[in-house]
Design a protein around this motif. Structure first.
Motif, PDB file in Angstrom:
ATOM      1  N   SER A 186      -2.525   3.725  -3.335  1.00  0.00           N
ATOM      2  CA  SER A 186      -2.618   2.636  -4.322  1.00  0.00           C
ATOM      3  C   SER A 186      -2.314   1.312  -3.641  1.00  0.00           C
ATOM      4  CB  SER A 186      -1.640   2.853  -5.478  1.00  0.00           C
ATOM      5  OG  SER A 186      -0.316   2.775  -4.996  1.00  0.00           O
ATOM      6  N   LEU A 187      -2.691   0.216  -4.315  1.00  0.00           N
ATOM      7  CA  LEU A 187      -2.391  -1.135  -3.835  1.00  0.00           C
ATOM      8  C   LEU A 187      -1.800  -1.935  -4.987  1.00  0.00           C
ATOM      9  CD1 LEU A 187      -2.619  -3.764  -2.128  1.00  0.00           C
ATOM     10  CD2 LEU A 187      -5.008  -3.900  -2.842  1.00  0.00           C
ATOM     11  N   ARG A 220       0.142  -5.895  -5.810  1.00  0.00           N
ATOM     12  CA  ARG A 220       0.401  -7.240  -5.266  1.00  0.00           C
ATOM     13  C   ARG A 220       1.664  -7.810  -5.882  1.00  0.00           C
ATOM     14  NH1 ARG A 220      -5.045  -6.689  -5.744  1.00  0.00           N
ATOM     15  NH2 ARG A 220      -6.292  -7.232  -3.910  1.00  0.00           N
ATOM     16  N   MET A 240       1.349   4.818   0.978  1.00  0.00           N
ATOM     17  CA  MET A 240       0.687   5.629   2.012  1.00  0.00           C
ATOM     18  C   MET A 240       1.269   7.045   2.036  1.00  0.00           C
ATOM     19  SD  MET A 240      -1.219   3.218   3.197  1.00  0.00           S
ATOM     20  CE  MET A 240      -1.982   4.053   4.581  1.00  0.00           C
ATOM     21  N   ALA A 284       2.977  -1.286   4.279  1.00  0.00           N
ATOM     22  CA  ALA A 284       2.721   0.139   4.051  1.00  0.00           C
ATOM     23  C   ALA A 284       4.043   0.796   3.690  1.00  0.00           C
ATOM     24  CB  ALA A 284       2.152   0.773   5.321  1.00  0.00           C
ATOM     25  N   TYR A 296       0.848  -1.198   0.000  1.00  0.00           N
ATOM     26  CA  TYR A 296       0.000   0.000   0.000  1.00  0.00           C
ATOM     27  C   TYR A 296       0.882   1.246   0.000  1.00  0.00           C
ATOM     28  CZ  TYR A 296      -3.546  -3.356   1.424  1.00  0.00           C
ATOM     29  OH  TYR A 296      -4.386  -4.442   1.479  1.00  0.00           O
ATOM     30  N   ILE A 300       1.230  -7.479   4.757  1.00  0.00           N
ATOM     31  CA  ILE A 300       0.567  -6.207   4.473  1.00  0.00           C
ATOM     32  C   ILE A 300       1.629  -5.135   4.681  1.00  0.00           C
ATOM     33  CG2 ILE A 300      -1.203  -4.595   5.286  1.00  0.00           C
ATOM     34  CD1 ILE A 300      -2.834  -7.159   5.988  1.00  0.00           C
ATOM     35  N   ALA A 340      -4.972   4.474   1.654  1.00  0.00           N
ATOM     36  CA  ALA A 340      -3.792   4.261   0.803  1.00  0.00           C
ATOM     37  C   ALA A 340      -4.014   4.961  -0.533  1.00  0.00           C
ATOM     38  CB  ALA A 340      -3.585   2.771   0.578  1.00  0.00           C
TER      39      ALA A 340
END
Ligand code: RIB
Length: 290
Positions: free
Chosen positions: A31-32, A34, A17, A94, A15, A92, A29
């Motif tokens: 954007s995300l 993967r 941040m 950040a 993410y 996860i 956030a």
């Protein structure tokens, strides 16, 4: 020769941040993305991209076939990655604009490796091979003991740091990589400086100050300066450094040459967003100008 990596395999949710969240704060956030990740998978991909033959020993859950496929696609040996009933590990992550991060880790299948699995894999390893471990899987001490018994060069990247986990593998180590804070914590736990632990080679990464190599036999200390880069994401840079160091040793470079090449790889990595999928190739590392 080859590198055997008892290592984690994670799905990384990264993410972007505006800043790292503080306790009690709700923060959107920007954007995300993967990625394939896990300190183990990152090291396997880095060492493969640096030119080594790498066999990954790990575990994923019923939801993890994609991770095995991706590692295989990157050239990593996946014959010893088990599929277990526990869900695949995930992280996860950040990341703030200056590249610093904060990681929540769900270990999942990474902690479900069995002794039999490790024994079967290492029965195929040769004494000239390297075994590397980090602190994101089960079976670390068992694997380190087996590796030592076989005469392999046993390496430990002490991350995420846990003094008990390091001390459990210490008697079997030839090589230890840790950062400055971890080195201090280990000294507090053992009462000894990292160079006095009876390990042949210790590398302490010093962030923007570079890296330090301590030869356990002679006490000789050599510093390698960091390269000037503007970081956008520091996630996985340490793993990239470690994978490149080990590959250098595997392919016959000296420790100093391996650290120098690994520093270039780590520097390039912090200019990229993401983890295993964006680790630079040897060609990119050699061509980079800093
Ligand atoms: O070192 C970065 C890694 O730590 C990420 O890929 C994440 O999965 C965690 O294991």
């Amino acid at each position: 020769m080859a590198i055997w990596n008892l290592g984690s395999v994670n799905a990384d949710m990264v993410y972007a941040m505006p800043h790292l969240p503080t306790a009690g704060e709700t923060l959107a956030a920007r954007s995300l993305d993967r990625f394939l990740g896990g300190k183990g998978a990152n090291m396997s991909v880095a060492a493969t991209r640096a030119g080594s033959e790498v066999h990954h020993i790990g575990a994923v859950g019923p939801d993890g076939a994609w991770a095995i496929e991706r590692l295989r696609g990157y050239g990593v040996g996946t014959d010893h990655i088990a599929q277990v009933e526990v869900p695949t590990g995930h992280a996860i992550i950040a990341v703030e604009p200056e590249g610093e991060n904060q990681i929540i880790l769900f270990p999942g299948a990474n902690r479900a490796l069995s002794q039999v699995q490790v024994e079967e894999a290492l029965s195929l390893a040769k004494s000239a091979d390297i075994l590397v471990l980090q602190n994101e899987t089960s079976m670390q001490a068992e694997a380190a003991r087996l590796g030592r018994q076989k005469g392999m060069r046993v390496c430990y990247a002490a991350a995420p740091f846990d003094a008990d986990a390091v001390q459990a593998v210490l008697p079997y180590l030839d090589f230890l990589i840790l950062n400055e804070v971890e080195a201090q914590q280990l000294q507090e736990a053992t009462g000894k400086e990292p160079g006095a632990l009876g390990i042949k080679d210790v590398i302490i990464t010093l962030g923007a100050k570079g890296a330090r190599h301590i030869e356990g036999d002679t006490g000789t200390v050599s510093d390698v300066p960091a390269l000037p880069v503007t970081p956008v994401d520091t996630t996985g840079a340490g793993d990239t450094f470690t994978g490149y160091v080990l590959s250098g040793l595997d392919l016959g470079l000296t420790v100093a040459e391996s650290i120098e090449q690994a520093s270039r790889a780590g520097a390039l990595m912090v200019t990229r967003r993401g983890t295993a999928d964006v680790i630079p190739s040897l060609q990119e590392v050699q061509a980079a100008r800093f």
